[in-house]
Design an enzyme around this catalytic site. Structure first.
Site, PDB file in Angstrom:
ATOM      1  N   ASN A 126      51.357  42.096  20.487  1.00  0.00           N
ATOM      2  CA  ASN A 126      51.648  41.644  21.854  1.00  0.00           C
ATOM      3  C   ASN A 126      52.387  40.310  21.764  1.00  0.00           C
ATOM      4  OD1 ASN A 126      51.662  40.775  24.490  1.00  0.00           O
ATOM      5  ND2 ASN A 126      49.442  40.437  24.610  1.00  0.00           N
ATOM      6  N   TRP A 127      53.685  40.378  22.025  1.00  0.00           N
ATOM      7  CA  TRP A 127      54.481  39.151  21.906  1.00  0.00           C
ATOM      8  C   TRP A 127      54.252  38.186  23.066  1.00  0.00           C
ATOM      9  CZ3 TRP A 127      60.093  41.008  20.247  1.00  0.00           C
ATOM     10  CH2 TRP A 127      60.060  41.374  18.892  1.00  0.00           C
ATOM     11  N   LYS A 128      53.572  38.654  24.117  1.00  0.00           N
ATOM     12  CA  LYS A 128      53.414  37.834  25.326  1.00  0.00           C
ATOM     13  C   LYS A 128      54.798  37.360  25.775  1.00  0.00           C
ATOM     14  CE  LYS A 128      48.846  36.744  23.670  1.00  0.00           C
ATOM     15  NZ  LYS A 128      47.679  35.890  23.720  1.00  0.00           N
ATOM     16  N   HIS A 140      45.081  42.393  30.585  1.00  0.00           N
ATOM     17  CA  HIS A 140      44.945  41.301  29.615  1.00  0.00           C
ATOM     18  C   HIS A 140      44.316  40.086  30.299  1.00  0.00           C
ATOM     19  CE1 HIS A 140      45.930  38.185  26.727  1.00  0.00           C
ATOM     20  NE2 HIS A 140      46.066  39.152  25.843  1.00  0.00           N
ATOM     21  N   GLU A 142      38.518  42.059  24.002  1.00  0.00           N
ATOM     22  CA  GLU A 142      39.196  40.791  23.777  1.00  0.00           C
ATOM     23  C   GLU A 142      38.335  39.634  24.282  1.00  0.00           C
ATOM     24  OE1 GLU A 142      43.287  41.386  22.570  1.00  0.00           O
ATOM     25  OE2 GLU A 142      43.425  40.669  24.624  1.00  0.00           O
ATOM     26  N   GLY A 201      43.883  33.345  21.137  1.00  0.00           N
ATOM     27  CA  GLY A 201      44.777  32.205  20.962  1.00  0.00           C
ATOM     28  C   GLY A 201      44.084  30.924  20.542  1.00  0.00           C
ATOM     29  N   SER A 257      42.816  36.183  17.804  1.00  0.00           N
ATOM     30  CA  SER A 257      43.087  35.346  16.627  1.00  0.00           C
ATOM     31  C   SER A 257      43.057  36.118  15.305  1.00  0.00           C
ATOM     32  CB  SER A 257      42.116  34.159  16.583  1.00  0.00           C
ATOM     33  OG  SER A 257      42.319  33.308  17.700  1.00  0.00           O
ATOM     34  N   GLY A 316      48.153  38.981  18.888  1.00  0.00           N
ATOM     35  CA  GLY A 316      49.062  38.195  19.728  1.00  0.00           C
ATOM     36  C   GLY A 316      49.975  37.328  18.877  1.00  0.00           C
ATOM     37  N   GLY A 317      49.622  36.050  18.764  1.00  0.00           N
ATOM     38  CA  GLY A 317      50.470  35.074  18.071  1.00  0.00           C
ATOM     39  C   GLY A 317      50.993  35.549  16.726  1.00  0.00           C
TER      40      GLY A 317
HETATM   41  P1  PGA Z   1      45.968  36.115  19.700  1.00  0.00           P
HETATM   42  O1  PGA Z   1      46.110  36.955  21.036  1.00  0.00           O
HETATM   43  O2  PGA Z   1      46.067  37.075  18.564  1.00  0.00           O
HETATM   44  O3  PGA Z   1      47.123  35.158  19.745  1.00  0.00           O
HETATM   45  O4  PGA Z   1      44.639  35.440  19.748  1.00  0.00           O
HETATM   46  C1  PGA Z   1      45.436  38.158  21.158  1.00  0.00           C
HETATM   47  C2  PGA Z   1      45.668  38.735  22.508  1.00  0.00           C
HETATM   48  O5  PGA Z   1      45.920  37.998  23.470  1.00  0.00           O
HETATM   49  O6  PGA Z   1      45.618  39.962  22.658  1.00  0.00           O
END
Ligand code: PGA
Length: 222
Positions: free
Chosen positions: A7-9, A94, A150, A156, A187, A206-207
């Site tokens: 998920n690149w957001k 999300h 989540e 994050g 994370s 995510g990140g």
């Molecule tokens: P993250 O994000 O890996 O950056 O913690 C996960 C998510 O929001 O699904």
């Protein structure tokens, strides 16, 4: 099946997105992915069509969908817009949508119904306090979906759940969602991915998914 979802957001620009995709294609060519790993990438919606046209060696998803099916809704991305460009999956619910845009389980169900009407599989994100109510809303649904657990404390923050914590949470979630794939997100990096092997059906990253080598490592190790 193991699901590895990036998920690149709202990160990366188009130049970076193209470079990521080029590198990904090179990695897959060098070392083809096993058939039991479904890699899904959710870029910003604005990149989706151009990335789909490149026919990448992964499934593309959207990060969200409008609760409206289409029409006079300026700025929305709707099912109508996707008719001839269908993604296989779309993330909904999300925690960032819930926190910044006030989304509720009821609204998320409406989005899921739009997705099912188009044959798209929703990836429904939930934290612990939303799980029982959402399971109740979904109890009469006979359509496919994935559940992403989540925990807010892990998204994050660098504070990923331990293997033992995840095992104990998912034991409860298995009661609520007996047949759906259960995905963990929060994370996840190439340094901690080994914790989750064999515990859940997939990872929502995510990140770490914005860096192609890092995401590749995660996909390889899970
Ligand atoms: P993250 O994000 O890996 O950056 O913690 C996960 C998510 O929001 O699904």
């Amino acid at each position: 099946m193991k699901y590895l979802i990036g998920n690149w957001k709202a990160k990366l620009n188009w130049t970076e997105a193209q470079a990521w995709l080029t590198s990904w294609q090179e990695l897959v060519m060098t070392s083809p992915l096993p058939a039991d790993k479904q890699v899904i990438l959710a870029p910003p919606a604005v990149f989706y069509a151009a990335m789909a046209a490149k026919k990448p060696s992964l499934a593309l998803a959207l990060q969200d969908i409008s609760q409206f099916a289409g029409g006079a809704y300026t700025g929305e991305v709707t099912i109508t817009n996707l008719v001839d460009l269908l993604p296989a999956y779309t993330i909904i619910g999300h925690s960032e949508r819930r926190a910044h845009f006030g989304e509720t389980n009821q609204l998320i169900l409406q989005k899921a119904q739009n997705l099912w009407s188009a044959g798209i599989t929703p990836i429904i994100c939930l934290d612990t306090d939303q799980a029982a109510a959402m399971a109740q809303l979904l109890s009469t649904v006979d359509a496919p979906y994935l559940i992403a657990y989540e925990p807010l404390s892990a998204i994050g923050t660098g504070h990923n759940l331990s293997r033992v914590e995840l095992e104990s949470q998912l034991a409860d979630w298995r009661q609520l969602f007996p047949t759906q794939p259960l995905i963990y997100g929060g994370s996840v990096t190439s340094d901690n991915v080994a914790e989750y092997v064999g515990v859940c059906d997939g990872l929502l990253v995510g990140g770490a998914s914005t860096k192609v080598d890092e995401f590749w490592q995660i996909v390889q190790q899970f």
